[in-house]
Design a protein around this motif. Sequence first.
Motif, short mmCIF file in Angstrom:
data_model
loop_
_atom_site.label_atom_id
_atom_site.label_comp_id
_atom_site.label_asym_id
_atom_site.label_seq_id
_atom_site.Cartn_x
_atom_site.Cartn_y
_atom_site.Cartn_z
N SER A 105 12.18 18.46 -3.10
CA SER A 105 13.35 17.66 -2.74
C SER A 105 12.93 16.28 -2.25
CB SER A 105 14.15 18.38 -1.65
OG SER A 105 13.38 18.49 -0.47
N ALA A 106 13.93 15.40 -2.15
CA ALA A 106 13.67 14.05 -1.65
C ALA A 106 13.24 14.09 -0.18
CB ALA A 106 14.92 13.19 -1.82
N THR A 107 13.70 15.08 0.57
CA THR A 107 13.30 15.20 1.98
C THR A 107 11.80 15.44 2.12
OG1 THR A 107 15.48 16.12 2.51
CG2 THR A 107 13.73 16.44 4.12
N VAL A 108 11.26 16.31 1.28
CA VAL A 108 9.82 16.58 1.31
C VAL A 108 9.05 15.32 0.90
CG1 VAL A 108 7.97 17.96 0.30
CG2 VAL A 108 10.17 19.01 0.84
N PHE A 109 9.56 14.60 -0.08
CA PHE A 109 8.91 13.36 -0.51
C PHE A 109 8.87 12.34 0.62
CE2 PHE A 109 9.78 9.04 -2.15
CZ PHE A 109 8.54 8.78 -2.71
N LEU A 110 9.98 12.17 1.33
CA LEU A 110 10.02 11.22 2.45
C LEU A 110 9.10 11.67 3.58
CD1 LEU A 110 13.84 10.40 2.58
CD2 LEU A 110 12.00 8.97 1.69
N GLU A 111 9.03 12.96 3.82
CA GLU A 111 8.14 13.48 4.87
C GLU A 111 6.69 13.18 4.54
OE1 GLU A 111 6.88 17.75 6.95
OE2 GLU A 111 8.38 17.68 5.33
N PHE A 112 6.29 13.39 3.30
CA PHE A 112 4.92 13.15 2.90
C PHE A 112 4.57 11.66 2.96
CE2 PHE A 112 2.64 16.84 0.93
CZ PHE A 112 3.49 17.81 1.44
N THR A 113 5.47 10.81 2.50
CA THR A 113 5.20 9.37 2.55
C THR A 113 5.12 8.87 3.99
OG1 THR A 113 7.59 8.98 2.27
CG2 THR A 113 6.21 8.86 0.30
N TYR A 163 0.83 -1.21 0.00
CA TYR A 163 0.00 0.00 0.00
C TYR A 163 0.86 1.26 0.00
CZ TYR A 163 -4.35 -2.56 0.95
OH TYR A 163 -5.44 -3.37 0.86
N TRP A 164 1.95 1.22 0.77
CA TRP A 164 2.79 2.41 0.92
C TRP A 164 3.51 2.75 -0.38
CZ3 TRP A 164 7.62 3.09 4.52
CH2 TRP A 164 7.75 4.43 4.86
N ILE A 165 4.02 1.74 -1.06
CA ILE A 165 4.71 1.97 -2.33
C ILE A 165 3.73 2.53 -3.36
CG2 ILE A 165 5.84 0.82 -4.27
CD1 ILE A 165 7.19 -1.02 -2.24
N ASN A 166 2.51 1.98 -3.36
CA ASN A 166 1.50 2.48 -4.29
C ASN A 166 1.19 3.95 -4.02
OD1 ASN A 166 -0.57 2.25 -6.32
ND2 ASN A 166 -2.07 2.20 -4.68
N VAL A 170 4.26 6.21 -5.07
CA VAL A 170 4.38 6.47 -6.50
C VAL A 170 3.55 7.70 -6.89
CG1 VAL A 170 3.82 5.56 -8.79
CG2 VAL A 170 4.95 4.10 -7.12
N VAL A 171 2.33 7.79 -6.34
CA VAL A 171 1.47 8.95 -6.63
C VAL A 171 2.11 10.22 -6.09
CG1 VAL A 171 -0.81 9.94 -6.26
CG2 VAL A 171 -0.57 7.48 -6.61
N LEU A 172 2.62 10.16 -4.86
CA LEU A 172 3.27 11.34 -4.29
C LEU A 172 4.53 11.72 -5.05
CD1 LEU A 172 2.90 10.59 -0.47
CD2 LEU A 172 1.71 12.33 -1.78
N PHE A 173 5.23 10.72 -5.55
CA PHE A 173 6.45 11.00 -6.32
C PHE A 173 6.12 11.81 -7.57
CE2 PHE A 173 9.71 10.06 -9.44
CZ PHE A 173 10.88 10.21 -8.70
N ASP A 174 5.05 11.42 -8.26
CA ASP A 174 4.65 12.17 -9.46
C ASP A 174 4.25 13.60 -9.10
OD1 ASP A 174 5.09 9.97 -11.03
OD2 ASP A 174 3.02 9.27 -10.95
N GLN A 175 3.59 13.77 -7.94
CA GLN A 175 3.12 15.10 -7.58
C GLN A 175 4.23 16.01 -7.07
OE1 GLN A 175 0.07 14.36 -4.69
NE2 GLN A 175 -1.44 13.67 -6.18
N LEU A 176 5.17 15.45 -6.31
CA LEU A 176 6.18 16.28 -5.64
C LEU A 176 7.46 16.43 -6.45
CD1 LEU A 176 5.73 14.92 -2.00
CD2 LEU A 176 4.83 17.03 -2.96
N ILE A 177 8.03 15.30 -6.85
CA ILE A 177 9.30 15.38 -7.57
C ILE A 177 9.12 16.07 -8.91
CG2 ILE A 177 11.20 14.04 -8.53
CD1 ILE A 177 11.05 14.04 -5.48
N ALA A 178 8.00 15.81 -9.58
CA ALA A 178 7.75 16.47 -10.86
C ALA A 178 7.60 17.98 -10.69
CB ALA A 178 6.50 15.89 -11.51
N ASP A 179 7.18 18.42 -9.50
CA ASP A 179 7.05 19.86 -9.23
C ASP A 179 8.34 20.47 -8.69
OD1 ASP A 179 4.43 19.97 -10.07
OD2 ASP A 179 3.64 19.45 -8.10
#
Length: 376
Positions: free
Chosen positions: A45-53, A27-30, A33-42
């Motif tokens: 940083s990887a820190t924000v991505f890890l915080e959101f996940t 569930y977490w990886i799924n 992936v959605v958060l990665f498209d929303q955050l990294i594409a915008d």
Amino acid sequence: MARFDRYMLSQLMMLFGFFSLVLVLIYWINRAVVLFDQLIADGQSATVFLEFTALTLPSVMQLALPLAAFAAAVYVTNRMTAESELIVVQATGYSAFRLARPVLYFGLIVALLISILNHFLAPLSRAEFDQRQAEVAQNITARLLTEGQFLEPINGVTFYIRDISPDGELMDVFISDNRAEDEHVTYTALRSFLVQDSGQTQLVMIDGMVQNLRLEDQRLFTTSFEDFAYDIGSLIGTDTEPGRKLSHLSTWELLQSTQEVRRETQNSEARLLSAGHDRFAKAILGTVAALLGFATLMVGNFSRFGVWRQILAAIGLIVVIKTVETAGINAARYNVQLWAASYLANVVGFAIIWCLLFWAGRPYLFKRRVKDTTAP
């Protein structure tokens, strides 16, 4: 607790940990992936991505733990039946209800874990997630205003800024809005400013022109202006809904909702009350799932082909209970007097479990008895 209870409980907890890890990762990886498209594409940083996940983890665990408890109960019961452990224990005089005692202990532990998630961790994480999402959205607005580059925040809209002065003044702004099917609109301005108005981001353009191209007849209309405000925030979703959401509230606020809370969340008293009771009901469903998986596999005689029919029956019963849960929640959401319907799935689940355990202790109930036709 007896030695057998400790042994079976340890097996259940070990498999529960394994299945929880697997399901949470899936569930977490799924979700990641959605958060990665929303955050990294915008450009985050990887820190924000890890915080959101990390903030989505409690919500993911809410979904995974009941399924993990059910899978652990089915797996352990199946293995102990195949290795004749349960048969040996039953031969000592243990009834099906007595064998279910360690599974009940296990289900109560699962219910406690889900309760901690439902009442404390999940509301806090969801509130923090939405707050950080709003902050990141504001940062996205600033990053879109990059000098010397054509930017496309959403499909059909293009931004260009030639230069940004040290005072924050935007020079030679170009905006092309092609979202409408029947017209294309182009904005140009010599100078512009970003202004926050009532939580919305406005781009105030000075000394510019609007060009409106009507596609039907290819006619171009131009309008000059001295100043014009363009809502740039709506293009990238920086506006947030006022007040807290239903998932942000504590259980006490849901059960004892005031007029201010109902106005803030824009929800009725029945919906708030059902959401509060639903948190308790979902925790109890963790116990129901574990006992249901055990009780279903206890029904029937030993077979060399395994207990796949019982496993399929257990999965079918889980589907039935989830259907009843949905019906009960829907009823409670529209009528304050029907708040008890939130626990309908639990009542049905425990009733099914009792019937299955009763049947497991009396396998002859549904067997046709052969009459003795021999003469005396």
